[in-house]
Design an enzyme around this catalytic site. Sequence first.
Site, short mmCIF file in Angstrom:
data_model
loop_
_atom_site.label_atom_id
_atom_site.label_comp_id
_atom_site.label_asym_id
_atom_site.label_seq_id
_atom_site.Cartn_x
_atom_site.Cartn_y
_atom_site.Cartn_z
N ARG A 135 -9.91 1.05 8.14
CA ARG A 135 -9.47 -0.29 8.42
C ARG A 135 -10.53 -1.11 9.14
O ARG A 135 -10.33 -2.28 9.44
CB ARG A 135 -8.27 -0.17 9.34
CG ARG A 135 -7.21 -1.16 9.03
CD ARG A 135 -6.02 -1.09 8.98
NE ARG A 135 -4.84 -1.43 9.49
CZ ARG A 135 -3.71 -0.96 9.00
NH1 ARG A 135 -3.71 -0.07 8.06
NH2 ARG A 135 -2.60 -1.38 9.48
N ARG A 178 11.73 -5.64 4.53
CA ARG A 178 11.43 -4.20 4.44
C ARG A 178 12.38 -3.38 5.32
O ARG A 178 12.70 -3.74 6.45
CB ARG A 178 10.00 -3.92 4.89
CG ARG A 178 9.75 -2.42 5.03
CD ARG A 178 8.33 -2.04 5.19
NE ARG A 178 7.62 -2.81 6.18
CZ ARG A 178 6.30 -2.82 6.27
NH1 ARG A 178 5.57 -2.13 5.44
NH2 ARG A 178 5.71 -3.53 7.21
N LYS A 236 0.84 -1.21 0.00
CA LYS A 236 0.00 0.00 0.00
C LYS A 236 0.87 1.26 0.00
O LYS A 236 0.67 2.16 -0.81
CB LYS A 236 -0.93 0.03 1.24
CG LYS A 236 -1.90 -1.13 1.32
CD LYS A 236 -2.80 -1.03 2.54
CE LYS A 236 -2.09 -1.12 3.87
NZ LYS A 236 -1.41 -2.42 4.13
N ARG A 274 11.05 -2.04 10.84
CA ARG A 274 9.93 -1.68 11.70
C ARG A 274 9.78 -2.70 12.81
O ARG A 274 9.80 -3.90 12.55
CB ARG A 274 8.64 -1.62 10.87
CG ARG A 274 8.24 -0.17 10.56
CD ARG A 274 7.13 -0.07 9.59
NE ARG A 274 5.93 -0.78 9.98
CZ ARG A 274 4.80 -0.76 9.26
NH1 ARG A 274 4.76 -0.05 8.16
NH2 ARG A 274 3.75 -1.44 9.64
N ARG A 298 -1.13 -8.98 13.21
CA ARG A 298 -1.57 -7.98 12.23
C ARG A 298 -2.43 -8.65 11.17
O ARG A 298 -3.42 -8.09 10.71
CB ARG A 298 -0.36 -7.28 11.60
CG ARG A 298 0.29 -6.30 12.57
CD ARG A 298 1.67 -5.89 12.13
NE ARG A 298 1.68 -5.17 10.88
CZ ARG A 298 2.78 -4.97 10.16
NH1 ARG A 298 3.94 -5.44 10.58
NH2 ARG A 298 2.73 -4.30 9.04
#
Length: 224
Positions: free
Chosen positions: A88, A127, A13, A160, A171
Amino acid sequence: MRIVLLGAPGAGKGTQCKRISVRYGLLHLSSGDILRQERAAGTELGKKARGYMDSGGLVPDEVIVEMMAEAIKKASQKTGLVLDGFPRTVNQAVKLDESLTGNGQRIDVVLNLNIEQEVVSERMTGRRSCPKCGAVYHIKNLKPKVEGKCDNDGAELVQRPDDSLDVVKNRFRAYHEQTKPVVDYYKNNNTVYDIDANRVVDEVSTLVFAILDTLIEVRSDRRQ
Ligand code: AP5
Ligand code: MG
């Protein structure tokens, strides 16, 4: 134009929203990025959000809705928006629609990034993000020019904290239980475009741009 991008954690996203924002001159508003900024600044909001984010759960609707309403209000009326990570929950989507309708506005298009879970796990573990400007990289798929440094400002890239395996699991649970119903909400109220987000970054962008270019063309034809 007001765009909502939906998709599982790690679907891409943020990566696609940044590109959309540059190509179409839209403001990119990421609820996750705003929350991380609030945390870094040590605000009350940031403190409230910390526990939920670190465990992989969702921050309560009332906190998010107020925060995002404020961010959207600050955006110039003339600038379009691309929303990343918000709404969300169905309740957030309803509240967003209510506040937009109150201003004679609406969500014009919803893009839903579909992705397989195995692909996403690899993306999240690789990431790296810039703590200064929020730019997102990947150790294999989207490398910075200099290893470990942000292309924009040279800051040291970080992983992160919520990309650890057990937090990622939560998540995903939150996504399946609370966010997937948002897709159905929009399917009943708007046009939703499903995008194959398993592809490489540029191919996903090509799919996204093709949809948005067509919509913009149709809108400008209607105005003439
Ligand atoms: P948030 O920051 O929104 O996290 P998320 O939804 O879990 O999504 P991510 O940011 O992890 O993934 P992404 O889809 O943006 O993927 P990216 O482009 O980075 O939210 C964090 C937390 O804040 C939540 O858990 C919650 O607690 C709270 N929160 C936020 N909003 C909330 C709300 N509305 N309500 C309640 N709570 C809220 O890509 C991932 C990696 O893959 C990158 O390394 C990238 O380089 C790479 N990549 C991207 N696309 C591709 C591709 N096509 N091919 C190969 N690699 C790719
Ligand atoms: Mg993101």
